[in-house]
Write a protein that holds these residues in place. Structure first.
Motif, mmCIF file in Angstrom:
data_model
loop_
_atom_site.group_PDB
_atom_site.id
_atom_site.type_symbol
_atom_site.label_atom_id
_atom_site.label_comp_id
_atom_site.label_asym_id
_atom_site.label_seq_id
_atom_site.Cartn_x
_atom_site.Cartn_y
_atom_site.Cartn_z
ATOM 1 N N VAL A 430 47.150 74.352 47.774
ATOM 2 C CA VAL A 430 46.965 73.310 48.788
ATOM 3 C C VAL A 430 45.602 73.461 49.456
ATOM 4 C CG1 VAL A 430 47.792 72.482 51.027
ATOM 5 C CG2 VAL A 430 49.431 73.025 49.214
ATOM 6 N N GLY A 431 45.284 74.690 49.872
ATOM 7 C CA GLY A 431 44.000 74.920 50.539
ATOM 8 C C GLY A 431 42.842 74.554 49.643
ATOM 9 N N PHE A 432 42.973 74.889 48.366
ATOM 10 C CA PHE A 432 41.882 74.599 47.439
ATOM 11 C C PHE A 432 41.631 73.103 47.346
ATOM 12 C CE2 PHE A 432 40.490 73.190 43.340
ATOM 13 C CZ PHE A 432 39.291 73.858 43.241
ATOM 14 N N ASN A 433 42.709 72.340 47.153
ATOM 15 C CA ASN A 433 42.529 70.895 47.002
ATOM 16 C C ASN A 433 41.999 70.258 48.276
ATOM 17 O OD1 ASN A 433 43.343 69.904 44.295
ATOM 18 N ND2 ASN A 433 45.117 71.166 44.766
ATOM 19 N N LEU A 434 42.479 70.765 49.407
ATOM 20 C CA LEU A 434 42.004 70.209 50.673
ATOM 21 C C LEU A 434 40.517 70.537 50.862
ATOM 22 C CD1 LEU A 434 42.855 68.638 53.131
ATOM 23 C CD2 LEU A 434 43.515 70.776 54.230
ATOM 24 N N THR A 435 40.076 71.681 50.343
ATOM 25 C CA THR A 435 38.670 72.032 50.483
ATOM 26 C C THR A 435 37.789 71.171 49.600
ATOM 27 O OG1 THR A 435 39.411 74.310 50.709
ATOM 28 C CG2 THR A 435 37.048 73.965 50.455
ATOM 29 N N PHE A 436 38.182 71.031 48.347
ATOM 30 C CA PHE A 436 37.222 70.495 47.386
ATOM 31 C C PHE A 436 37.438 69.038 47.024
ATOM 32 C CE2 PHE A 436 36.769 75.081 46.864
ATOM 33 C CZ PHE A 436 35.402 75.174 47.102
ATOM 34 N N PHE A 437 38.653 68.491 47.201
ATOM 35 C CA PHE A 437 38.766 67.077 46.863
ATOM 36 C C PHE A 437 37.890 66.219 47.757
ATOM 37 C CE2 PHE A 437 40.321 62.958 45.820
ATOM 38 C CZ PHE A 437 40.436 63.061 44.438
ATOM 39 N N PRO A 438 37.872 66.476 49.085
ATOM 40 C CA PRO A 438 36.970 65.677 49.924
ATOM 41 C C PRO A 438 35.512 65.770 49.475
ATOM 42 C CG PRO A 438 38.490 66.897 51.287
ATOM 43 C CD PRO A 438 38.688 67.390 49.889
ATOM 44 N N GLN A 439 35.160 66.889 48.827
ATOM 45 C CA GLN A 439 33.762 67.035 48.405
ATOM 46 C C GLN A 439 33.418 66.092 47.256
ATOM 47 O OE1 GLN A 439 32.622 71.124 47.924
ATOM 48 N NE2 GLN A 439 33.329 71.681 49.966
ATOM 49 N N PHE A 440 34.418 65.751 46.423
ATOM 50 C CA PHE A 440 34.163 64.715 45.419
ATOM 51 C C PHE A 440 33.762 63.414 46.114
ATOM 52 C CE2 PHE A 440 37.029 66.951 42.249
ATOM 53 C CZ PHE A 440 36.035 67.155 41.316
ATOM 54 N N LEU A 441 34.517 63.075 47.175
ATOM 55 C CA LEU A 441 34.238 61.822 47.879
ATOM 56 C C LEU A 441 32.882 61.890 48.550
ATOM 57 C CD1 LEU A 441 37.800 61.377 49.438
ATOM 58 C CD2 LEU A 441 36.921 60.497 47.273
ATOM 59 N N LEU A 442 32.612 63.040 49.197
ATOM 60 C CA LEU A 442 31.325 63.192 49.875
ATOM 61 C C LEU A 442 30.178 63.025 48.889
ATOM 62 C CD1 LEU A 442 32.060 66.267 52.160
ATOM 63 C CD2 LEU A 442 31.359 63.986 52.927
ATOM 64 N N GLY A 443 30.325 63.653 47.736
ATOM 65 C CA GLY A 443 29.260 63.593 46.740
ATOM 66 C C GLY A 443 29.083 62.180 46.231
ATOM 67 N N TYR A 444 30.210 61.525 45.996
ATOM 68 C CA TYR A 444 30.111 60.160 45.486
ATOM 69 C C TYR A 444 29.417 59.258 46.497
ATOM 70 C CZ TYR A 444 31.226 55.836 43.213
ATOM 71 O OH TYR A 444 31.106 54.627 42.600
ATOM 72 N N THR A 466 36.514 72.080 55.600
ATOM 73 C CA THR A 466 36.507 73.370 56.301
ATOM 74 C C THR A 466 37.925 73.834 56.596
ATOM 75 O OG1 THR A 466 34.380 72.851 57.266
ATOM 76 C CG2 THR A 466 35.650 74.583 58.322
ATOM 77 N N ALA A 467 38.787 72.878 56.995
ATOM 78 C CA ALA A 467 40.185 73.246 57.254
ATOM 79 C C ALA A 467 40.822 73.787 55.984
ATOM 80 C CB ALA A 467 40.955 72.025 57.758
ATOM 81 N N GLY A 468 40.555 73.106 54.875
ATOM 82 C CA GLY A 468 41.102 73.566 53.601
ATOM 83 C C GLY A 468 40.607 74.952 53.253
ATOM 84 N N ALA A 469 39.320 75.203 53.538
ATOM 85 C CA ALA A 469 38.755 76.509 53.215
ATOM 86 C C ALA A 469 39.461 77.612 53.989
ATOM 87 C CB ALA A 469 37.261 76.522 53.499
ATOM 88 N N SER A 470 39.819 77.314 55.252
ATOM 89 C CA SER A 470 40.500 78.377 55.999
ATOM 90 C C SER A 470 41.907 78.604 55.464
ATOM 91 C CB SER A 470 40.523 78.078 57.507
ATOM 92 O OG SER A 470 40.403 76.713 57.750
ATOM 93 N N ILE A 471 42.567 77.508 55.031
ATOM 94 C CA ILE A 471 43.900 77.691 54.432
ATOM 95 C C ILE A 471 43.772 78.513 53.154
ATOM 96 C CG2 ILE A 471 45.831 76.493 53.339
ATOM 97 C CD1 ILE A 471 45.298 74.164 55.253
ATOM 98 N N MET A 472 42.764 78.180 52.354
ATOM 99 C CA MET A 472 42.572 78.915 51.105
ATOM 100 C C MET A 472 42.273 80.381 51.401
ATOM 101 S SD MET A 472 40.300 77.809 47.846
ATOM 102 C CE MET A 472 38.792 77.663 48.741
ATOM 103 N N GLY A 473 41.479 80.607 52.464
ATOM 104 C CA GLY A 473 41.174 81.992 52.845
ATOM 105 C C GLY A 473 42.451 82.775 53.117
ATOM 106 N N VAL A 474 43.378 82.139 53.848
ATOM 107 C CA VAL A 474 44.670 82.800 54.108
ATOM 108 C C VAL A 474 45.387 83.049 52.789
ATOM 109 C CG1 VAL A 474 46.927 82.492 55.169
ATOM 110 C CG2 VAL A 474 44.869 81.807 56.406
#
Lengths: 554, 225
Positions: A430-444, A466-474
């Protein structure tokens, strides 16, 4: 046989002195040395990511100054690529398991194996020294002429660190190649090898053929900074783009160094927890080799907008598309293996299924990027960042964690807590997808990578990331906690808790220093799973209390 | 490079604990060595690729740079190095026949020839340094054959010259050290007709170092001669 074996001490208890670890030539102990050091570098790299994700919560540079931001993402890239992703599975799981899987007492060159760890540590110390002496801000790609002429940071130290750590990969690659060729047990033909071994064979080939090129390239940057030998210096007529060609000639195949071993892990896990023979064994084996070969022919797709000839772009685009074929073969074959299998939701399996989903997204967006027109639009944006994190974190890292859980009972003799394991797999996913899926949109939408600030309309997606990254960190800290916990408080695992096939499961957990009491002879086909025979229930995966008491007496 | 624990039975030759027999041990060493040589080829391959790109771009500068190298010394060194490869072959032959004295003698000859090469190379470097023909600030080159040539581009040529021959010389020095160790071990009787893999392996390494020079010599010294 197991009862007799119990009397012999396992590889951990064989000797308790400090030097018995630092001078060990036992492949299993070298793997543990790597495991510890790789975890440390991973945490350093992760800490850097935490810091720059915090900076990116707001559009303005308010948490760190721009220069620090540049150093943070460079540090993250260098540590994660060269000190975590590339060595993680080969040097930890590969070192531990390869000799066990082929029925050997050790790798072909045990001293060289230990040497590779020392070389790795020297490279690591040089890189950490680069941080201490002010950090590096070139990005992990060290593009010239910024890295060679204009950058004022500690490029030299970091470059030397990367140069040195390359040799540790080379030593591992040579070792695996010779081991797989010469040390297989009687009856273990090439097509009885576990796919994990095939994947490491392909990886070793890439390491042997690719790594020296990046070594010499980084060395040229170093001599340029040290002695002014300006081979990439435009003022002399040198071509900075030559650096990019040489760099990506290795660094694109390096992606496959990271992902192929992970694919090997996934094949093992899927077969075991679907209780089925892997579908299309030969295709998966050869697709690893195909990926290794094609990987050397696609480096130009990193350089579509760098002034490379348009016709070269066509060719590289086409060849890059071809990589999709063997990759898809693997994904389809794993899926076909699952079909009508007895799928059980254990922690390794959840990581493996996560791998398949995330790798598919990463692979498909790779095809977008291989397309010339789209790449011109999203080049150097967060779309690229999201794409390769889906491959490297969603792919390589998930495979590493899945494999670590799968073979943890074998490596340590302890069972990890299953509930926590599943929980961590979900949190990471979950954390991973929350971190990086928005980055696809940002990049696009056009947000370029490697900037410390951005227009305000991008903030929502960045906060999500950033929120996703902290979840992934946990999610990553959880396994660190409960795996360590299990070393002391975990239940003793049986020698084959998953009722899995493969020679590594025929010996006790943890193995004795010489692995096998007698030379194994292989008479059965690989992945000889019986679909009628379900996975042992949790109670049968651990040694019953009565048994374990006699065991602790020893 | 292959051993951890020596078996007590020395008459059977050296066998590390994790191998079944000496044939397997030797096979592993051979495959490992060839894989290592492949990495060496690619290591130098990056340099040869860069060299080719710039020679194609700046042919005049490459001719100019090459003419300033001492092709007589280069030729002497080539002969010296090729001869050293020959003495290595003789050393391998000697050890396979169990002729310990011959083995030691040929290894010593190889070391002598290799050292001669390094001495000549050092002299060539010294000449270039004393004339300032070294890449970096203050690169100098006098008595140009072609006055219209760009000095910057010639400097690039010398960048390749020093990096390529320097790395090659580094490999020579490493080889000399290994030869010295093996010579000592040979004197102690470590190698015989049953166990001679290390001598063969250093031989392979030495031939590769030799081969790289066979490419370097014409590419650097003999352009347009």
């Amino acid at each position: 046989m197991i009862d007799v074996a119990r009397k012999e001490r396992n590889y951990v208890d064989a000797d308790y002195s400090v030097w018995s670890w630092f001078l060990t030539t036992d492949h299993k102990r070298v793997a543990i040395l790597y495991l510890i050091s790789i975890t440390v570098f991973f945490m350093l790299g992760g800490a850097a990511a935490v810091l720059f994700r915090l900076e990116l919560m707001t559009p303005q540079p308010d948490f760190v100054i721009p220069e620090t931001y540049n150093k943070l993402f460079t540090l993250h890239g260098i540590l994660m690529v060269f000190f975590y992703l590339i060595p993680s599975i080969p040097a930890v799981l590969g070192n531990f398991l390869l000799p066990l899987m082929i029925g050997a007492k050790d790798v072909a060159f045990p001293k060289l194996n230990l040497a590779s760890w020392y070389v790795y540590m020297v490279g690591g110390v040089l890189t950490v020294a680069a941080i201490v002496f002010g950090g590096v801000d070139t990005g992990w790609t060290f593009y010239t002429p910024y890295s060679s002429t204009y950058g004022n940071s500690a490029v030299l130290l970091a470059g030397l660190g990367v140069f040195v750590v390359g040799f540790s990969s080379i030593l591992t690659g040579i070792n695996f190649l010779a081991t797989i060729h010469t040390m297989r047990a009687p009856g273990l033909t090439w097509f009885r090898l576990p796919l994990f071994v095939w994947a490491h064979y392909a990886t070793s080939l890439i390491i042997i053929l690719g790594t020296p090129v990046v070594s010499i390239t980084v060395l040229l940057v170093a001599v340029e900074r040290l002695f002014g030998v300006g081979i990439f210096d435009p003022t002399l007529g040198g071509d900075p783009l030559l650096f990019q060609h040489l760099f990506w000639f290795y660094s694109h195949p390096a992606v496959y160094i990271m992902i192929l071993p992970s694919m090997g892990v996934i094949s093992e896990i899927i077969a075991c927890f679907a209780r089925k023979k892997v579908f299309g064994y030969h295709f998966i084996a050869f697709s690893s080799l195909a990926i290794a070969l094609l990987g050397f022919l696609v480096w130009g797709h990193h350089m579509y907008v760098s002034g490379q000839s348009m016709y070269a772009g066509f060719v590289f685009s086409f060849l890059t598309m071809l990589v999709g074929v063997p990759s898809a073969i693997k994904v389809f074959n794993w899926t076909a293996t699952l079909y009508k299998g007895q799928v059980s939701w254990t922690t390794p399996m959840m990581y493996a299924l996560g791998f398949i989903g995330l790798f598919t997204i990463g692979g498909l967006t790779g095809l977008f990027l291989a397309t010339l027109g789209i790449d011109v639009h999203v080049h150097d944006t967060y779309f690229v960042v999201a794409h390769f994190h889906y491959i490297m974190v969603g792919g390589a890292s998930m495979g590493y964690l899945g494999g670590l859980h799968f073979w943890w009972p074998k490596m340590t003799g302890k069972m990890y807590p299953e509930t926590w394991g599943r929980f961590s797999a979900i949190v990471v996913f979950v954390g991973f997808n929350l971190t990086f899926f928005p980055q696809f949109l940002l990049g696009y939408m056009g947000m370029p990578r490697r900037y410390h600030m951005y227009p305000e309309e991008f903030q929502v997606l960045n906060v999500m990331s950033t929120a996703g990254a902290s979840i992934m960190g946990v999610g990553y800290l959880l396994p660190l906690g409960y795996l360590l916990w299990s070393l002391w408080y975990g239940k003793n695992a049986t020698s084959n808790p998953w009722d899995a096939r493969g020679l590594e499961w025929t010996i006790e957990s943890p193995p004795t220093p010489h692995n096998f009491h007698e030379k194994p002879v292989v008479t059965t086909e690989v992945y000889d799973y019986d679909p009628e025979q379900p996975l042992p229930p949790p109670s049968e995966r651990v040694v019953s209390p009565a048994e374990s008491e006699t065991e602790t007496v020893q | 490079m292959s051993a951890t624990v020596e078996h007590a039975d020395s008459s059977a030759g050296f066998l590390a604990h994790h191998f079944d027999d000496r044939a397997q041990q030797r096979q592993a060493a051979v495959i490992g060595m060839w894989a290592f040589l492949a990495t060496e080829v690619l290591f130098f391959g990056g340099l040869f690729a860069g060299y080719s790109v710039y020679r194609f771009l700046y042919p005049e500068a490459w001719v100019e740079g090459s003419k300033h190298l001492d092709h007589v010394l280069g030729t002497i060194n080539t002969a010296v190095l090729l001869t050293s490869s020959f003495t290595v072959v003789l050393a391998v032959r000697a050890v396979k026949r169990g002729e310990k004295d011959h083995l030691v003698r040929y290894l010593l000859t190889t070391i002598a020839l290799a050292s001669l090469f390094v001495v000549v190379k050092t002299y060539e470097y010294w000449v270039k340094f004393s004339h300032g023909t070294v890449p970096g600030a203050g690169f100098e080159l006098h008595d140009l054959y072609d006055p219209s040539v760009s000095l910057n581009q010639v400097e690039l040529f010398y960048g390749f010259y020093f990096v390529m021959t320097g790395l090659h010389a580094f490999h020579m020095v490493v080889g000399i050290v290994i030869f010295a160790v093996y010579t000592r071990l040979a004197q102690l009787g470590r190698y015989d007709e049953n166990y001679h893999t290390p001598i063969e392996m250093i031989g392979l390494y030495w031939h590769l170092v030799d081969l790289i020079w066979v490419f370097l010599f014409p590419l650097l010294y003999l352009i347009d001669r």
